[in-house]
Each structure stands twice: as C-alpha cells, then as structure tokens.
Design an enzyme around this catalytic site. Structure first.
Site, PDB file in Angstrom:
ATOM      1  N   ARG A  39      24.766  21.513  54.044  1.00  0.00           N
ATOM      2  CA  ARG A  39      23.864  21.057  52.975  1.00  0.00           C
ATOM      3  C   ARG A  39      23.290  19.886  53.137  1.00  0.00           C
ATOM      4  NH1 ARG A  39      26.887  20.636  49.144  1.00  0.00           N
ATOM      5  NH2 ARG A  39      28.819  21.084  49.823  1.00  0.00           N
ATOM      6  N   TYR A  65      19.571  26.687  56.956  1.00  0.00           N
ATOM      7  CA  TYR A  65      21.039  26.690  57.229  1.00  0.00           C
ATOM      8  C   TYR A  65      21.717  26.845  55.942  1.00  0.00           C
ATOM      9  CZ  TYR A  65      25.374  25.867  59.623  1.00  0.00           C
ATOM     10  OH  TYR A  65      26.915  25.800  60.056  1.00  0.00           O
ATOM     11  N   GLY A  66      22.744  27.741  55.891  1.00  0.00           N
ATOM     12  CA  GLY A  66      23.755  27.841  54.868  1.00  0.00           C
ATOM     13  C   GLY A  66      23.342  27.790  53.640  1.00  0.00           C
ATOM     14  N   GLY A  67      23.933  27.004  52.672  1.00  0.00           N
ATOM     15  CA  GLY A  67      23.618  26.991  51.223  1.00  0.00           C
ATOM     16  C   GLY A  67      22.020  26.362  50.977  1.00  0.00           C
ATOM     17  N   LYS A  87      24.952  28.790  46.493  1.00  0.00           N
ATOM     18  CA  LYS A  87      25.165  27.703  45.743  1.00  0.00           C
ATOM     19  C   LYS A  87      23.924  27.447  44.731  1.00  0.00           C
ATOM     20  CE  LYS A  87      28.605  27.151  47.855  1.00  0.00           C
ATOM     21  NZ  LYS A  87      29.919  26.410  48.254  1.00  0.00           N
ATOM     22  N   HIS A  95      32.836  26.873  41.348  1.00  0.00           N
ATOM     23  CA  HIS A  95      33.224  27.055  43.044  1.00  0.00           C
ATOM     24  C   HIS A  95      34.638  27.374  43.317  1.00  0.00           C
ATOM     25  CE1 HIS A  95      32.799  24.165  46.779  1.00  0.00           C
ATOM     26  NE2 HIS A  95      32.532  25.631  47.017  1.00  0.00           N
ATOM     27  N   SER A 147      34.121  21.524  49.155  1.00  0.00           N
ATOM     28  CA  SER A 147      33.845  22.147  50.326  1.00  0.00           C
ATOM     29  C   SER A 147      34.515  21.845  51.492  1.00  0.00           C
ATOM     30  CB  SER A 147      32.222  21.821  50.775  1.00  0.00           C
ATOM     31  OG  SER A 147      31.411  22.051  49.682  1.00  0.00           O
ATOM     32  N   GLY A 155      39.705  24.023  51.857  1.00  0.00           N
ATOM     33  CA  GLY A 155      40.767  25.142  51.918  1.00  0.00           C
ATOM     34  C   GLY A 155      40.724  26.406  50.994  1.00  0.00           C
ATOM     35  N   THR A 161      38.787  29.283  51.409  1.00  0.00           N
ATOM     36  CA  THR A 161      38.958  30.302  52.399  1.00  0.00           C
ATOM     37  C   THR A 161      40.440  30.783  52.700  1.00  0.00           C
ATOM     38  OG1 THR A 161      36.576  30.215  52.931  1.00  0.00           O
ATOM     39  CG2 THR A 161      37.883  31.599  54.243  1.00  0.00           C
ATOM     40  N   ASN A 162      41.004  29.534  53.386  1.00  0.00           N
ATOM     41  CA  ASN A 162      42.252  29.543  53.765  1.00  0.00           C
ATOM     42  C   ASN A 162      43.344  29.981  52.714  1.00  0.00           C
ATOM     43  OD1 ASN A 162      42.862  28.649  56.764  1.00  0.00           O
ATOM     44  ND2 ASN A 162      41.200  27.623  55.874  1.00  0.00           N
ATOM     45  N   ASP A 195      35.093  31.750  47.481  1.00  0.00           N
ATOM     46  CA  ASP A 195      34.156  30.597  47.288  1.00  0.00           C
ATOM     47  C   ASP A 195      33.545  30.235  46.059  1.00  0.00           C
ATOM     48  OD1 ASP A 195      32.943  28.129  48.587  1.00  0.00           O
ATOM     49  OD2 ASP A 195      30.759  29.105  48.477  1.00  0.00           O
ATOM     50  N   ARG A 205      30.124  27.922  61.139  1.00  0.00           N
ATOM     51  CA  ARG A 205      30.459  28.966  60.282  1.00  0.00           C
ATOM     52  C   ARG A 205      30.574  30.260  60.950  1.00  0.00           C
ATOM     53  NH1 ARG A 205      31.654  27.049  54.464  1.00  0.00           N
ATOM     54  NH2 ARG A 205      31.287  24.913  54.803  1.00  0.00           N
TER      55      ARG A 205
HETATM   56  P1  GTP Z   1      33.686  25.685  51.763  1.00  0.00           P
HETATM   57  O1  GTP Z   1      33.441  27.208  52.243  1.00  0.00           O
HETATM   58  O2  GTP Z   1      32.945  24.712  52.548  1.00  0.00           O
HETATM   59  O3  GTP Z   1      33.579  25.888  50.269  1.00  0.00           O
HETATM   60  O4  GTP Z   1      35.157  25.624  52.225  1.00  0.00           O
HETATM   61  P2  GTP Z   1      36.545  26.092  51.793  1.00  0.00           P
HETATM   62  O5  GTP Z   1      37.086  25.195  50.681  1.00  0.00           O
HETATM   63  O6  GTP Z   1      36.701  27.539  51.708  1.00  0.00           O
HETATM   64  O7  GTP Z   1      37.360  25.556  53.102  1.00  0.00           O
HETATM   65  P3  GTP Z   1      38.227  26.133  54.234  1.00  0.00           P
HETATM   66  O8  GTP Z   1      39.260  27.227  53.733  1.00  0.00           O
HETATM   67  O9  GTP Z   1      37.384  27.128  55.074  1.00  0.00           O
HETATM   68  O10 GTP Z   1      38.931  25.209  55.003  1.00  0.00           O
HETATM   69  C1  GTP Z   1      38.177  24.235  55.523  1.00  0.00           C
HETATM   70  C2  GTP Z   1      39.294  23.260  56.524  1.00  0.00           C
HETATM   71  O11 GTP Z   1      40.613  22.981  56.088  1.00  0.00           O
HETATM   72  C3  GTP Z   1      39.724  24.243  57.773  1.00  0.00           C
HETATM   73  O12 GTP Z   1      39.330  23.311  58.836  1.00  0.00           O
HETATM   74  C4  GTP Z   1      41.225  24.554  57.584  1.00  0.00           C
HETATM   75  O13 GTP Z   1      41.740  24.687  58.683  1.00  0.00           O
HETATM   76  C5  GTP Z   1      41.579  23.391  56.814  1.00  0.00           C
HETATM   77  N1  GTP Z   1      42.474  23.811  56.101  1.00  0.00           N
HETATM   78  C6  GTP Z   1      42.714  24.647  55.108  1.00  0.00           C
HETATM   79  N2  GTP Z   1      43.922  24.751  54.358  1.00  0.00           N
HETATM   80  C7  GTP Z   1      44.498  24.027  54.788  1.00  0.00           C
HETATM   81  C8  GTP Z   1      45.866  23.304  54.492  1.00  0.00           C
HETATM   82  O14 GTP Z   1      46.760  23.848  53.609  1.00  0.00           O
HETATM   83  N3  GTP Z   1      46.505  22.213  54.979  1.00  0.00           N
HETATM   84  C9  GTP Z   1      45.492  21.441  56.096  1.00  0.00           C
HETATM   85  N4  GTP Z   1      46.084  20.308  56.460  1.00  0.00           N
HETATM   86  N5  GTP Z   1      44.470  21.914  56.214  1.00  0.00           N
HETATM   87  C10 GTP Z   1      43.792  23.143  55.728  1.00  0.00           C
HETATM   88  C1  SPV Z   2      30.031  24.727  50.755  1.00  0.00           C
HETATM   89  O1  SPV Z   2      29.483  23.879  51.124  1.00  0.00           O
HETATM   90  O2  SPV Z   2      30.626  24.600  49.792  1.00  0.00           O
HETATM   91  C2  SPV Z   2      29.859  26.073  51.283  1.00  0.00           C
HETATM   92  C3  SPV Z   2      29.056  26.174  52.379  1.00  0.00           C
HETATM   93  O3  SPV Z   2      30.549  27.034  50.865  1.00  0.00           O
HETATM   94  S1  SPV Z   2      27.333  26.473  51.969  1.00  0.00           S
HETATM   95  O4  SPV Z   2      27.196  27.817  51.547  1.00  0.00           O
HETATM   96  O5  SPV Z   2      26.535  25.899  53.237  1.00  0.00           O
HETATM   97  O6  SPV Z   2      27.155  25.596  50.844  1.00  0.00           O
HETATM   98 MN    MN Z   3      31.831  26.490  49.023  1.00  0.00          MN
END
Ligand code: GTP
Ligand code: SPV
Ligand code: MN
Length: 613
Positions: free
Chosen positions: A73, A215-217, A224, A244, A266, A269, A271-272, A291, A390
């Site tokens: 973004r 790209y992306g968002g 977004k 968000h 962003s 964490g 998605t995780n 998200d 991504r």
């Molecule tokens: P967007 O899609 O950008 O909105 O991101 P998101 O908030 O969904 O982040 P995502 O879960 O993809 O995590 C981004 C990074 O953070 C990855 O490289 C993960 O490995 C790392 N991560 C996620 N959860 C943890 C955690 O509990 N501990 C640590 N140390 N890293 C984490």
């Molecule tokens: C973020 O940046 O929070 C995302 C990726 O989820 S994007 O769709 O590119 O905004």
């Molecule tokens: Mn996001």
C-alpha cells in the site's frame, strides 16, 4: 457479458462515460464464472506476467512478480477527498475533490489504450444479505479480476441483486500503463511511477478512484478502499462499525462458544490469530474472518459481526506449518502468489516457510537467480520473497473455517482485542475497566510499522489508533466519538452488559537481547482462554493502574517460559507507562484538536493519577 445486456441504466451510463474517457480496446462485464477466471489467467500467462506452479504440488496455482516500486500500500499517495479538509482530519492526506478529480481525469484520459476494460460487479458480504454492499470496479488489470474473484463475490448474481436501480459504490482502477500499437506487457508488471499513483476516496459521493498501482489494497478496491475507508463513513452515518479486525470463534473444553474480534495493524498477526491451532488442550479456534469486520447491533442488543470478504490476502513470509498450519492448508490449490520465491521444482518459497529450498538455485521475487537457501532463512540482505509477499486464497479452503462464516446475520461478539508490535511497556494482556477505558486503549494503540506499507518508517513505532490509521475515511477524532456514542447508546438502552469486553494484547515484547519474550502463535491460545473466561467474569485477575491484568498463575506459562518472564509480561511497567501517557498527552491527542472527545482526556487524567498514586 456485453454492456448492452445490463439492466441498470445508471450503471450503463457510468460505464459508457468511463469507456469514452479511458479508451479501452474492448469492454467486458465480469460474470464470475470459473471459465472467466481461467481466461484471466490465460491472458496473464500470455503476457508473461504469471508463472504456473507445479501442478502436482500446487494445482491451479500461479506466481506473479510485481514491479519493485509496486509492492505494498502507498499511504502517502492515498487520499480522503472530502469537501472540507477538516472532515478528512489530521491523519489523512487531503486534496480538494474537484481538483483531485481534475488531475485524475487527466491521468485516466486514454489510460486503457491497448487494453481491455473489465467491469467487476462485486458484493462485500454474502450476496443479497442486508448488511452486504455492492461495488462496481472498472479495471484494466486481469490480475485484479482474478484476485477479486477470490477475495469477493463477483458476477451476474450481484447484478441480479442490484436490479435496475440498486445502489453500488463506483470504483475506477487503472494500472496507468496504456499500450501503444503493437506493444505488449512482455513480462513487465504494468504500473505508473509513484508520483502518478493516486488511491483516492470521495466519502460524500461514495466513490473510489485508484490509478497507477496494481498491488493489493491499492488495486483490489473492495478491501481497504470500500470495506474500510468508504464503509467507515457509512458506518458513522448509519450507526454501525467497519473495522480492521479479524473474527474468530472460540469453543471451550466445556463446548461453550464465544466470538471475538481483534484489531491489529497490518502484518501484526490477524491472519495468524484467526486460524490459530491452540496448544491448550480441549480448546478450539475457528475462523470467521482474518482482516475486516462489519458490525451492527441486533434486536437483542448484542453486536453482530460479518466478514465482508470471501478470501485471504495474507502475508506469506513467516507462514509455516508451525506458525499457521491452517493457512498452509488453505494455499495448497487455487491460490495466487505474489512476490514469493520460485524453487527449481516449480513451487513457492519464502523466509521462514519451514524448510530450505530444493535444488541448487532459486528465483527471487525480482526474477533473479540466487543460490537455493539450505534452511528456511536466506542469508542476510538476500531477500528471496519480498517482506510483503502475499497469497490470495479462497476462505472456503481453510480447514477451520467456521460453518457460520457466511451467515448473513453475523456472529455475536463477546470481546474486542486491540494490539500491535510493542517491544516494551505494553503487557501481554490487559482488560479495560469499561467501555470508555477500552476506547481509550484503542485510541492509543501503537505499533512498529511493517512492510505492508511503502514507508521510510518501517520498524519505527507509530500510533495506529484501532489499527485504522490508514483506513479511516474521516476525522479520527469523530471516529473516537462514534465509538464512545455507540457504547453510551447501548448503556442508555439497558444493554451495557451486552457490549463486548475490551482487551489490549501484545505478543511482541522483546528482552534485552532483542528476542521475543512470548512464543506467540499457538501459545496465544492461553491468552484467548483467559479472555474467554474474563468475559464471564471468571479467571483470576488483579486491578492495576492501567487495567485488569492476569494474576500470577492465571495464565499458565508455555514450555520454556520462566515464571519470572511471565511475571514481567503480566505486570505494569510504571515508568514505561508514565512515558507512554506523557507521549499521548504531548504528541498524540493534540493532533485531533477539539475533536478529541473529552471523555478520552478524562481517561488519560485518571490513568496518570493512578500511576502517580
Ligand atoms: P494484514 O494482512 O497486513 O492486515 O496482516 P495481519 O495482521 O493479518 O498479519 P499476519 O497474521 O499475516 O502476520 C504478519 C507477520 O506477523 C507474519 O510474518 C507472522 O509470522 C507474524 N506473527 C503473527 N503472529 C505472531 C505472534 O504471535 N508472534 C510473533 N512473534 N509473530 C507473529
Ligand atoms: C493490510 O495492509 O492491512 C492488508 C494488505 O491487509 S492490503 O490489502 O494490501 O491492504
Ligand atoms: Mn489488513
């Protein structure tokens, strides 16, 4: 589908005007079918932009490499063009809407020469549900069409709901690279230089105009741009919330179910956490969204959330079978990968994927051959995947997608989580003393900036209130007020006890050596369990100046974490918090001028007093 077949005169007229402005070679209205998706991929393969992956290992999967200038973004080229600059507020870029439209009309003029214009009818939220919103994206990028097929609900079924006079959010998108007679992309990702990129929002007229990025968002405008920046304005006007936030379903060992949403900036964490595999025995976590959450109060006074999206646009690096097994399962087929490495056996690879790369060589995200990494780390400075590489995968492929994830009623929310990457000061988990204190916590959220945004601030801490700093379509002072008002209204209606409880979490505390103190990922289930029980007023806690923290022992230490570390993670760093409060008072809150709700200053005063007391 042909333009002539459209039943909505307003829509037809809008498309015709776009055609005469942008001069494409052809126009196609998307029907959302698999054969259309396949045609997009074929066009992208022919243009040299897509690489098919090994069909045995990753059936129907394709890799793309974007231009090195177009990898995330672009916040400094993103605009909220409300009539008055004051409505955009201090945290958004603003240009007068008439002036911005003039500039962009100039850029759009002839911008699709040599390309096909695609019109994408899409629904954010289940098609036809009361809470869903329809968008129309005009784009010259088959990559965007293919991604939108996965991320949203696309096609004729959306046009059927729209009828002949339904409302839609009109979205223009062009990569900003017209083709001269006989010219082809020839493997080069099309986009415009940074100074010509514009990601523009016109909140009053509910329009989105995006130019210059693929790209992306910046380009998948349902995400977004519509579901957050425009939807946040609709939500303010109509009394709901567009956030968000991930949405997850937690089932306790006793079989009790609660739904929780969480706002983290962003790449922090969401998605995780949304797909977490608990280490705590007997607990189960399922995914509703990863998200974005749209939330409305139901007739029963509870807040219900839906996930407006249909897919995951997830961060690839760091994703592996240990950190996020369910994401790894979700991307086994029918997935688009962007800016990952390509192995000799035709599979993708990224940093911390959990294994080295087979063979002798690997192709990095820029298309360069590099020695294949032997472990899952690349040598320092030799990034194989871009940090914001991504995957785009259908949500239905997630093994733990909750059965109710597409329920148009949404799911009733018991708790909100706020958090970010904070190497110091912020404890592992902290429950707010009430709604306004929770809004205060959301308003002071901060995080290290990640590679999800093109910025020279990556790694530095910035305030990112509610993880919405780049996504709020209006003045953030008014946004804080909106949150306060919703709580006050619920309380006035006797539904205060049905409001979600609010928690602040931090998985990212670091020790003196710069190592994470908390193992995170699956072990976050311990914190979720404490939160789950706190929602029923169970689980041991202690009152502190900053909120309610787990009592020592209330959260059992994960293997390898000492009692001392647990205590440090779950106690109040008084000196650190005094600095935090001073920073909010001096540098953060004053930005919002007289739009900063007085209730939040009162919270600030109260916390300061407790810290000094
Ligand atoms: P967007 O899609 O950008 O909105 O991101 P998101 O908030 O969904 O982040 P995502 O879960 O993809 O995590 C981004 C990074 O953070 C990855 O490289 C993960 O490995 C790392 N991560 C996620 N959860 C943890 C955690 O509990 N501990 C640590 N140390 N890293 C984490
Ligand atoms: C973020 O940046 O929070 C995302 C990726 O989820 S994007 O769709 O590119 O905004
Ligand atoms: Mn996001």
């Amino acid at each position: 589908m042909k333009l002539e077949e459209l039943k909505h005169p307003g829509l037809k007229k809008w498309i015709e005007e776009a055609v005469s402005l942008m001069s494409p070679n052809a126009v196609e209205v998307c029907d959302g079918t698999q054969s259309e998706y396949d045609r997009m991929i074929k066009a992208l393969l022919d243009a040299g932009l897509a690489t098919p992956l090994n069909a045995e290992k990753r059936p129907n999967c394709f890799l793309f490499r974007s231009d090195p200038s177009d990898v995330a973004r672009v916040e400094n080229r993103t605009y909220i063009a409300s009539k008055s600059q004051d409505d955009a507020g201090p945290t958004n870029n603003w240009i007068d809407p008439a002036e911005l439209k003039k500039t962009m009309t100039g850029l759009y003029s002839g911008c699709m020469k040599g390309r096909t214009m695609y019109v994408i009818p899409f629904s954010m939220g289940p098609v036809g549900s009361d809470i869903a919103k329809i968008g129309m994206e005009i784009t010259d990028s088959p990559y965007v069409v293919a991604n939108m097929h996965i991320m949203t609900r696309v096609g004729t079924k959306v046009l059927d709901v729209l009828g002949s006079d339904g409302f839609y959010v009109p979205c223009f998108h062009s990569v900003g690279k017209p083709l001269a007679e006989g010219e082809e992309d020839n493997g080069k990702w099309p986009c415009a230089p940074i100074e010509d990129k514009y990601i523009s929002h016109f909140p009053e007229t509910r329009e989105i105009w995006s130019y210059g990025s693929g790209y992306g968002g910046n380009a998948l405008l349902g995400k977004k741009c519509l579901a957050l920046r425009i939807a946040s304005v609709l939500a303010r006007d109509e009394g709901w919330l567009a956030e968000h936030m991930l949405i997850l379903k937690i089932t306790s060992p006793q079989g009790e179910v609660k739904y929780v949403t969480g706002a983290f900036p962003s790449a922090c964490g969401k998605t995780n956490l949304a797909m977490l595999v608990p280490t705590l025995p007997g607990w189960k976590v399922e995914t509703v969204g990863d998200d974005i959450a749209w939330m409305k109060f139901g007739a029963d006074g509870r807040l219900y959330a839906i996930n407006p999206e249909a897919g995951f646009f997830g961060v690839a690096p760091g994703t592996n079978d240990d950190s996020n097994k369910n994401a790894m399962e979700s991307i086994k087929k029918n997935t688009i990968f962007t800016n990952c490495g390509l192995t000799e056996d035709g599979d993708i690879w990224w940093e911390q994927i959990g294994h080295g790369a087979p063979g002798k060589e690997i192709i990095d995200w820029k298309g360069q051959k590099k020695p294949a990494p032997q472990t899952d780390k690349s040598p320092k400075g030799e990034e194989i995947a871009h940090a914001n590489a991504r995957f785009t995968a259908p949500a239905r492929q997630c093994p733990v997608i909750a059965s109710e994830w597409e329920d148009p009623k949404g799911v009733p929310i018991s708790a909100f989580l706020f958090g970010g990457r904070r190497p110091s000061t912020i404890p592992l988990v902290n429950q707010s003393k009430g709604w306004i204190h929770g809004v205060f916590m959301g308003s002071i959220t901060g995080s290290e900036v990640t590679a999800a945004v093109i910025s020279d601030q990556v790694g530095q801490i910035r305030r990112d209130p509610f993880a919405m700093l780049p996504f709020c379509g209006y003045h953030m002072g008014d946004y804080f007020k909106h949150w306060i008002k919703l709580g006050q209204k619920a309380e006035a209606e006797g539904n205060g006890d049905k409001l979600p409880k609010i928690f602040f979490v931090n998985w990212f505390r670091k020790d003196k050596d710069g190592k994470f103190m908390w193992p995170g990922y699956s072990e976050n289930s311990r914190v979720l369990a404490w939160i789950f029980e706190r929602c029923d007023n169970k689980a041991n806690y202690m009152e502190t100046p900053i909120g309610n923290l787990p009592k020592p022992g209330a959260i059992e230490a994960p293997a390898g974490i000492s009692a001392d570390t647990m205590e440090e993670l779950c106690s109040v760093d008084i000196e650190g918090w005094k600095k935090e409060i001073a920073d909010v008072r001096q540098n953060h809150y004053p930005k919002f001028g007289d739009k900063l709700p007085k209730e939040l200053y009162a919270e600030l005063d109260a916390i300061e007093k407790r810290l000094n007391g």
